[in-house]
Design a protein around this motif. Structure first.
Motif, PDB file in Angstrom:
ATOM      1  N   SER A  94       0.356  11.931   4.178  1.00  0.00           N
ATOM      2  CA  SER A  94       0.099  10.532   4.465  1.00  0.00           C
ATOM      3  C   SER A  94       1.380   9.707   4.360  1.00  0.00           C
ATOM      4  O   SER A  94       1.668   8.887   5.231  1.00  0.00           O
ATOM      5  CB  SER A  94      -0.957   9.991   3.505  1.00  0.00           C
ATOM      6  OG  SER A  94      -1.119   8.605   3.660  1.00  0.00           O
ATOM      7  N   LEU A  95       2.137   9.954   3.309  1.00  0.00           N
ATOM      8  CA  LEU A  95       3.397   9.224   3.122  1.00  0.00           C
ATOM      9  C   LEU A  95       4.412   9.565   4.210  1.00  0.00           C
ATOM     10  O   LEU A  95       5.128   8.692   4.692  1.00  0.00           O
ATOM     11  CB  LEU A  95       3.984   9.522   1.740  1.00  0.00           C
ATOM     12  CG  LEU A  95       3.324   8.802   0.576  1.00  0.00           C
ATOM     13  CD1 LEU A  95       3.780   9.382  -0.756  1.00  0.00           C
ATOM     14  CD2 LEU A  95       3.625   7.301   0.629  1.00  0.00           C
ATOM     15  N   GLN A 147       1.004   4.129  -2.851  1.00  0.00           N
ATOM     16  CA  GLN A 147       0.884   5.563  -2.556  1.00  0.00           C
ATOM     17  C   GLN A 147       2.040   6.343  -3.154  1.00  0.00           C
ATOM     18  O   GLN A 147       1.850   7.447  -3.669  1.00  0.00           O
ATOM     19  CB  GLN A 147       0.826   5.797  -1.045  1.00  0.00           C
ATOM     20  CG  GLN A 147      -0.520   5.554  -0.430  1.00  0.00           C
ATOM     21  CD  GLN A 147      -0.540   5.930   1.046  1.00  0.00           C
ATOM     22  OE1 GLN A 147       0.421   5.728   1.777  1.00  0.00           O
ATOM     23  NE2 GLN A 147      -1.663   6.489   1.482  1.00  0.00           N
ATOM     24  N   ASN A 200       0.826  -1.209   0.000  1.00  0.00           N
ATOM     25  CA  ASN A 200       0.000   0.000   0.000  1.00  0.00           C
ATOM     26  C   ASN A 200       0.862   1.262   0.000  1.00  0.00           C
ATOM     27  O   ASN A 200       0.507   2.269  -0.609  1.00  0.00           O
ATOM     28  CB  ASN A 200      -0.986   0.005   1.176  1.00  0.00           C
ATOM     29  CG  ASN A 200      -0.307   0.090   2.531  1.00  0.00           C
ATOM     30  OD1 ASN A 200       0.827  -0.355   2.705  1.00  0.00           O
ATOM     31  ND2 ASN A 200      -1.005   0.659   3.492  1.00  0.00           N
ATOM     32  N   VAL A 201       2.010   1.222   0.640  1.00  0.00           N
ATOM     33  CA  VAL A 201       2.914   2.384   0.649  1.00  0.00           C
ATOM     34  C   VAL A 201       3.557   2.551  -0.723  1.00  0.00           C
ATOM     35  O   VAL A 201       3.685   3.672  -1.229  1.00  0.00           O
ATOM     36  CB  VAL A 201       3.990   2.253   1.758  1.00  0.00           C
ATOM     37  CG1 VAL A 201       4.980   3.398   1.689  1.00  0.00           C
ATOM     38  CG2 VAL A 201       3.335   2.186   3.137  1.00  0.00           C
ATOM     39  N   LYS A 230       3.756  10.377   7.271  1.00  0.00           N
ATOM     40  CA  LYS A 230       3.320   9.690   8.493  1.00  0.00           C
ATOM     41  C   LYS A 230       3.742   8.219   8.446  1.00  0.00           C
ATOM     42  O   LYS A 230       4.285   7.687   9.401  1.00  0.00           O
ATOM     43  CB  LYS A 230       1.808   9.790   8.665  1.00  0.00           C
ATOM     44  CG  LYS A 230       1.339  11.134   9.160  1.00  0.00           C
ATOM     45  CD  LYS A 230      -0.167  11.150   9.295  1.00  0.00           C
ATOM     46  CE  LYS A 230      -0.663  12.550   9.617  1.00  0.00           C
ATOM     47  NZ  LYS A 230      -2.129  12.631   9.654  1.00  0.00           N
ATOM     48  N   VAL A 231       3.456   7.582   7.309  1.00  0.00           N
ATOM     49  CA  VAL A 231       3.781   6.157   7.167  1.00  0.00           C
ATOM     50  C   VAL A 231       5.298   5.936   7.245  1.00  0.00           C
ATOM     51  O   VAL A 231       5.759   5.021   7.914  1.00  0.00           O
ATOM     52  CB  VAL A 231       3.225   5.600   5.830  1.00  0.00           C
ATOM     53  CG1 VAL A 231       3.753   4.206   5.542  1.00  0.00           C
ATOM     54  CG2 VAL A 231       1.716   5.611   5.856  1.00  0.00           C
ATOM     55  N   GLN A 251       6.548   6.392  10.806  1.00  0.00           N
ATOM     56  CA  GLN A 251       6.215   5.258  11.677  1.00  0.00           C
ATOM     57  C   GLN A 251       7.155   4.082  11.422  1.00  0.00           C
ATOM     58  O   GLN A 251       7.433   3.307  12.314  1.00  0.00           O
ATOM     59  CB  GLN A 251       4.769   4.799  11.448  1.00  0.00           C
ATOM     60  CG  GLN A 251       3.744   5.787  11.963  1.00  0.00           C
ATOM     61  CD  GLN A 251       2.322   5.375  11.548  1.00  0.00           C
ATOM     62  OE1 GLN A 251       2.129   4.411  10.835  1.00  0.00           O
ATOM     63  NE2 GLN A 251       1.349   6.138  12.036  1.00  0.00           N
ATOM     64  N   GLY A 252       7.609   3.977  10.191  1.00  0.00           N
ATOM     65  CA  GLY A 252       8.475   2.849   9.833  1.00  0.00           C
ATOM     66  C   GLY A 252       9.875   2.965  10.389  1.00  0.00           C
ATOM     67  O   GLY A 252      10.639   2.014  10.384  1.00  0.00           O
TER      68      GLY A 252
END
Length: 113
Positions: free
Chosen positions: A104-105, A10, A6-7, A107-108, A111-112
């Motif tokens: 959004s990217l 995106q 999903n990333v 944030k993802v 988090q990673g």
């Protein structure tokens, strides 16, 4: 580090959106340039006392009635203004989507780590 599907999706959307946004901005700029040129042509025609002007047609200059040419240019200006407005709206929507996707990217990706 392998990114989740999903990333990756995106990221691909983000890159495509970036390219589309650049294309829209380029096209809008082209129309704005044409618009300025036509407005300048009308401005210069207004300075002339002659009722005839020369218009480029297929690589040659043709003598034309000033009022007719002014009317043609005014119609083209109106059309170009509509196109510029349309591109501005598209640009605005894409810019909003671009910003949302970017956040959004971030944030993802944050988090990673």
């Amino acid at each position: 580090m392998e990114l989740p599907a999903n990333v990756q999706n995106q990221l691909m959307q983000f890159q495509q959106l970036q390219q589309q946004l650049q294309m829209i901005m380029y096209q809008k700029q082209q129309f704005e340039t044409q618009l300025k040129e036509m407005e300048k042509a009308i401005e210069e025609m207004e300075k002339s006392d002659s009722e005839e002007v020369f218009k480029m047609a297929g690589g040659i200059l043709v003598k034309r009635n000033k009022a007719e040419v002014k009317e043609e240019l005014s119609e083209k200006i109106e059309t170009l203004q509509l196109r510029v407005t349309t591109f501005e709206k598209q640009e605005e929507k894409m810019q909003k989507r671009y910003t949302e996707l970017q956040e959004s990217l971030q944030k993802v990706m944050g988090q990673g780590q």
